[in-house]
Design a protein around this motif. Structure first.
Motif, PDB file in Angstrom:
ATOM      1  N   ALA A 375       0.831  -1.210   0.000  1.00  0.00           N
ATOM      2  CA  ALA A 375       0.000   0.000   0.000  1.00  0.00           C
ATOM      3  C   ALA A 375       0.859   1.250   0.000  1.00  0.00           C
ATOM      4  N   ALA A 376       1.935   1.237   0.799  1.00  0.00           N
ATOM      5  CA  ALA A 376       2.838   2.391   0.829  1.00  0.00           C
ATOM      6  C   ALA A 376       3.539   2.566  -0.517  1.00  0.00           C
ATOM      7  N   ALA A 377       3.887   1.459  -1.164  1.00  0.00           N
ATOM      8  CA  ALA A 377       4.518   1.536  -2.483  1.00  0.00           C
ATOM      9  C   ALA A 377       3.571   2.146  -3.511  1.00  0.00           C
ATOM     10  N   LEU A 378       2.281   1.828  -3.386  1.00  0.00           N
ATOM     11  CA  LEU A 378       1.295   2.422  -4.296  1.00  0.00           C
ATOM     12  C   LEU A 378       1.186   3.922  -4.062  1.00  0.00           C
ATOM     13  N   VAL A 379       1.293   4.340  -2.806  1.00  0.00           N
ATOM     14  CA  VAL A 379       1.302   5.779  -2.515  1.00  0.00           C
ATOM     15  C   VAL A 379       2.503   6.443  -3.176  1.00  0.00           C
ATOM     16  N   VAL A 380       3.665   5.817  -3.047  1.00  0.00           N
ATOM     17  CA  VAL A 380       4.868   6.369  -3.674  1.00  0.00           C
ATOM     18  C   VAL A 380       4.680   6.451  -5.185  1.00  0.00           C
TER      19      VAL A 380
END
Length: 393
Positions: A375-380
Motif C-alpha cells: 500500500a505504501a509503495a502504491l502511494v509512492v
C-alpha cells in the motif's frame, strides 16, 4: 412585536431546494453529529465480525456483516443525499434528524443480536430512522413544487420498503437470504425510480465531502480497533516486539488507505459526468469502500490475536480477514476515483495490480507487513507519477 416574525422564521423556515452551484457548501455540525453517532454502529459491526472470524465462522460472519452494514450505510446515505438537496436547519428539520440518529443508535444496539440471526432490534431502529426521513420527503414535496414528483416517490418507496422489512421478520428463517436480497433491491431501486421524473438538487462538492468525512471516521474506527487489540495483546508476555512491529505496519496501512482515497478530489467525477448513472454508481459503490475499510479493523484484530498465540487458525486463515478487505478497498477506490481509463497509466494499472499482490501477501510469513509495504509503495507510485503535485480541486 417587531421581533416576533424573526422568531417564527427561526422555528420553522420554508424548506427550499439547494443550489447545485452554491459556493462554500460544507458539512454542518448536525451532519457531523449524525456521522459520529453512526460510527458507533460501524464499530459494533466490526467488533461482531472480529468475534465471528476469531471463532472460525468466517462465512457466517462476513454474510452477517454485509447485511448489518447495509442497514447502517443505507440509512446514512439516504440522509446525506437528502440533506445535500434540502438542508433547511430549522427546528423541525433538526428534530427529525435527531430521530434518525436515535434510529441509528438503535441499530447499533441490535448488531450483536443480528449476528445471531435476530434482526428485530435492527429493523426497529431502521424503521424509526427511515420513517422520519419519509416525513422529511413529504415536507419537501409540500414546499418545493419543482421536485414534488420525486419527493413523493421517495416517500412512497421508502415507506413501502419499511413495510417489507417488517413483514420479512415473520417469514421462515430458510427464506432469510432470498428475502433480504429482494428487499435490498427494492431499496436500491427507490432513488432510481424517484429521480427519473425530477432530479433533486444535491451539491457535488458537499456530497463528496460528506463521503470523505465518513471515510475518515471509518478509518479512525480501524485505528481504534487495532489499538485496542494491541493493548490487550501486550498483557501476554513475550510478544511485545511482534506487537510493536504489527502496530507500525497497521499504522502505515491505514495512512496509505487515507492517502489513496483522498489523493484525487472526490467531487471530480461527479462534476465531469453529472448524470444520474454516475451519481448512482459513485454513491452506491461507496458501500464497498466503507464496508471494506471497516472490515480491515476486524482483520487487524485477528492478526494481533494470531501473533500473540491466542487464535488457533492457520497463517493464511488469519491473514485473509485483513488482506481481502484491503484488496476490495483498493479496487473500489480505483473504480470510483481513479478509473481504468485514467490518463496516468501507472496509477490506473497500479491499483488493480497492487490489489492482486495484497491477496498474494496472504500466503507470506508476514502478511500485514507485506500488505502495508505494498500500500505504501502504491502511494509512492501515485506521488512519483504525478510529480508530487497535489490533485487539482
Amino acid at each position: 412585536m417587531t421581533e416576533q416574525p424573526s422568531r417564527i422564521r427561526v422555528w420553522h423556515r420554508p424548506m427550499r431546494s439547494r443550489d447545485r452551484g452554491e459556493h462554500h457548501r460544507v458539512a454542518t455540525p448536525l451532519e457531523l453529529l449524525f456521522d459520529l453517532c453512526f460510527v458507533v454502529a460501524v464499530g459494533q459491526a466490526a467488533a461482531a465480525l472480529h468475534h465471528a472470524l476469531a471463532e472460525g465462522h468466517a462465512a457466517h460472519g462476513v454474510t452477517s456483516f454485509a447485511m448489518v452494514f447495509f442497514a447502517i450505510w443505507w440509512g446514512w446515505l439516504n440522509f446525506s443525499w437528502f440533506a445535500s438537496a434540502y438542508d433547511t436547519d430549522d427546528v423541525p428539520y433538526r428534530l427529525a434528524t435527531l430521530v434518525q440518529i436515535a434510529g441509528g443508535l438503535t441499530i447499533a444496539a441490535g448488531v450483536s443480536r443480528a449476528f445471531e440471526g435476530d434482526f428485530r432490534v435492527i429493523v426497529a431502529g431502521y424503521v424509526l430512522m427511515r420513517l422520519s426521513l419519509v416525513g422529511q420527503w413529504l415536507r419537501a414535496a409540500r414546499s418545493v413544487p419543482e421536485t414534488r414528483p420525486a419527493a413523493l416517490r421517495f416517500a412512497a418507496g421508502i415507506a413501502l420498503c419499511q413495510v417489507l422489512w417488517i413483514l420479512r421478520l415473520f417469514l421462515p428463517p430458510s427464506t432469510a437470504a432470498v428475502t433480504f436480497v429482494a428487499v435490498v433491491l427494492c431499496e436500491l431501486a427507490v432513488p432510481v425510480v424517484a429521480e427519473r421524473s425530477a432530479r433533486t438538487a444535491w451539491h457535488p462538492h458537499h456530497i463528496a465531502e460528506r463521503y470523505g468525512l465518513f471515510t475518515l471516521i471509518v478509518l479512525g474506527e480501524v485505528i481504534l480497533s487495532a489499538t485496542n487489540a494491541v493493548k490487550e495483546g501486550t498483557s501476554e508476555s513475550g510478544h511485545l516486539g511482534a506487537l510493536i512491529s504489527l502496530a507500525a505496519a497497521a499504522l502505515v496501512l491505514v495512512f496509505s488507505m487515507w492517502w489513496l482515497y483522498f489523493d484525487r478530489p472526490g467531487h471530480a467525477r461527479l462534476v465531469r459526468r453529472p448524470g444520474m448513472f454516475t451519481a448512482m454508481s459513485w454513491g452506491y459503490g461507496h458501500y464497498f469502500i466503507f464496508a471494506s475499510a471497516a472490515a480491515v479493523g476486524a482483520g487487524l484484530e485477528v492478526a494481533v490475536a494470531y501473533d500473540t498465540g491466542t487464535l488457533h487458525l492457520s497463517g493464511v486463515a488469519a491473514a485473509l480477514p485483513a488482506t481481502v478487505p484491503v484488496a476490495v478497498f483498493l479496487l473500489s477506490v480505483w473504480l470510483l476515483h481513479i478509473g481504468p481509463t485514467n490518463e496516468c497509466r501507472p496509477i490506473a494499472i497500479g491499483f488493480p495490480v497492487t490489489a492482486v499482490l495484497v491477496l498474494a501477501a496472504s500466503f507470506t510469513p508476514a502478511p500485514i507487513h507485506v500488505t502495508a509495504g505494498l500500500a505504501a509503495a502504491l502511494v509512492v507510485l501515485t506521488v512519483v507519477a504525478t510529480h508530487g503535485s497535489p490533485s487539482p480541486a
